[in-house]
Write an enzyme that holds these catalytic residues in place. Structure first.
Site, short mmCIF file in Angstrom:
data_model
loop_
_atom_site.label_atom_id
_atom_site.label_comp_id
_atom_site.label_asym_id
_atom_site.label_seq_id
_atom_site.Cartn_x
_atom_site.Cartn_y
_atom_site.Cartn_z
N SER A 63 0.81 -1.21 0.00
CA SER A 63 0.00 0.00 0.00
C SER A 63 0.85 1.27 0.00
O SER A 63 0.48 2.27 -0.63
CB SER A 63 -0.95 -0.01 1.20
OG SER A 63 -0.23 -0.15 2.41
N CYS A 113 -6.67 -6.65 -0.11
CA CYS A 113 -5.47 -6.59 0.73
C CYS A 113 -4.88 -5.18 0.77
O CYS A 113 -5.46 -4.31 1.40
CB CYS A 113 -4.47 -7.65 0.29
SG CYS A 113 -3.31 -8.05 1.61
N ARG A 147 -2.76 -2.66 9.59
CA ARG A 147 -1.85 -3.18 8.55
C ARG A 147 -1.04 -4.34 9.09
O ARG A 147 -0.66 -4.35 10.26
CB ARG A 147 -0.89 -2.05 8.17
CG ARG A 147 -0.74 -1.86 6.71
CD ARG A 147 0.11 -0.65 6.42
NE ARG A 147 1.18 -1.05 5.54
CZ ARG A 147 2.45 -0.84 5.79
NH1 ARG A 147 2.84 -0.22 6.88
NH2 ARG A 147 3.35 -1.23 4.93
N ILE A 153 -1.98 -12.78 2.70
CA ILE A 153 -0.53 -12.55 2.59
C ILE A 153 -0.20 -11.21 3.27
O ILE A 153 -0.57 -10.15 2.76
CB ILE A 153 -0.07 -12.50 1.11
CG1 ILE A 153 -0.48 -13.79 0.38
CG2 ILE A 153 1.44 -12.28 1.02
CD1 ILE A 153 -0.32 -13.71 -1.13
N ARG A 154 0.45 -11.28 4.41
CA ARG A 154 0.75 -10.05 5.19
C ARG A 154 -0.48 -9.12 5.18
O ARG A 154 -0.39 -7.93 4.86
CB ARG A 154 1.99 -9.34 4.66
CG ARG A 154 3.27 -10.15 4.93
CD ARG A 154 4.53 -9.50 4.45
NE ARG A 154 4.77 -8.17 5.02
CZ ARG A 154 5.14 -7.93 6.28
NH1 ARG A 154 5.29 -8.93 7.12
NH2 ARG A 154 5.35 -6.72 6.70
N HIS A 183 -7.07 -12.43 -0.94
CA HIS A 183 -6.80 -12.27 -2.37
C HIS A 183 -7.59 -13.27 -3.21
O HIS A 183 -7.02 -14.26 -3.66
CB HIS A 183 -5.32 -12.55 -2.66
CG HIS A 183 -4.35 -11.58 -2.07
ND1 HIS A 183 -3.92 -10.46 -2.74
CD2 HIS A 183 -3.70 -11.58 -0.89
CE1 HIS A 183 -3.05 -9.82 -2.00
NE2 HIS A 183 -2.89 -10.47 -0.87
N GLU A 211 -8.25 -13.04 -6.16
CA GLU A 211 -7.62 -13.04 -7.51
C GLU A 211 -6.52 -14.10 -7.61
O GLU A 211 -6.08 -14.41 -8.71
CB GLU A 211 -7.08 -11.64 -7.85
CG GLU A 211 -5.84 -11.16 -7.09
CD GLU A 211 -6.16 -10.59 -5.69
OE1 GLU A 211 -7.29 -10.77 -5.20
OE2 GLU A 211 -5.24 -9.98 -5.10
N1 GLN Z 1 1.16 -5.64 3.88
C1 GLN Z 1 0.83 -5.01 2.64
C2 GLN Z 1 0.60 -3.51 2.80
O1 GLN Z 1 0.68 -2.98 3.84
C3 GLN Z 1 -0.39 -5.64 2.00
C4 GLN Z 1 -0.06 -7.06 1.56
C5 GLN Z 1 -0.83 -7.54 0.37
O2 GLN Z 1 -1.48 -6.79 -0.37
N2 GLN Z 1 -0.72 -8.83 0.17
O3 GLN Z 1 0.30 -2.86 1.84
#
Ligand code: GLN
Length: 190
Positions: free
Chosen positions: A48, A78, A107, A133-134, A169, A171
């Site tokens: 982001s 995400c 986040r 994912i994170r 996600h 996608e």
């Molecule tokens: N951790 C990412 C962020 O802060 C987002 C991770 C993702 O889009 N898979 O933007």
């Protein structure tokens, strides 16, 4: 419909493919002129802080804010969820968002437990396999925000008016349920 996918960084190609598989045409958006005649916009997963930085450099920051304010349907996955949120916890100093969705996101929320994981969840009545994912989670929602899915006791899919956001996600899977919900339930009224 013509779907714009913000293509500055992240997994925009997968959103283009998912949009096409749902029967829509999709264009990669990198400049203001490419925003003009789209019926919907997708903000992909990625990073982001990088996406917002590039949006500012490519003169897309204010045009996207204006498009959101004018009621364009927007789906963020995400990092895209973070970009739609009005408030961020654990962002970098001064991290900006496009905003519009009256939520607070944390986040990298799951990062303290597990960086990345997959989980089965219920999204608006559909069972689906979600890839995180994170990922952020939603820490607080304003009264007008509908929660469509939860994981680890937190909202991970939310909708407010024409805006949809997921921490996960879709996608990256073959399951088009979230994209179809966006196109068929949110965009169809336009
Ligand atoms: N951790 C990412 C962020 O802060 C987002 C991770 C993702 O889009 N898979 O933007």
């Amino acid at each position: 419909m013509k779907v714009g996918v913000l293509a500055l960084q992240g997994d925009f190609r997968e959103h283009v493919k998912a949009s096409q598989e749902c029967g829509h045409s999709a264009v990669e958006v990198r400049r203001e002129s490419e925003l003009v005649d789209i019926d919907a916009l997708i903000l992909p997963g990625g990073e982001s802080t990088t996406i917002i930085h590039l949006a500012q450099n490519f003169n897309l920051y204010q045009p996207i804010k204006d498009a959101i304010a004018s009621g364009l349907p927007v789906y963020g996955s995400c990092a895209g969820m973070i970009l739609l949120a009005d408030r961020i916890v654990d962002g970098i100093a001064g991290q900006k968002t496009f905003g519009g969705l009256d939520i607070t996101v944390r986040r990298n929320a799951f990062g303290r437990q597990v960086d990345s994981f997959e989980s089965d969840l219920t999204f608006h009545g559909n069972q689906l396999h979600a890839v995180f994912i994170r990922a952020p989670w939603v820490e607080e929602v304003a009264p007008g925000v509908e929660v469509l899915a939860r994981a680890a006791d937190h909202p991970v899919a939310v909708r407010q008016g024409n805006l949809l956001a997921t921490s996960f996600h879709p996608e990256l899977t073959e399951d088009l349920a979230v994209h179809r919900f966006f196109f068929d339930e949110i965009c169809k009224g336009r």
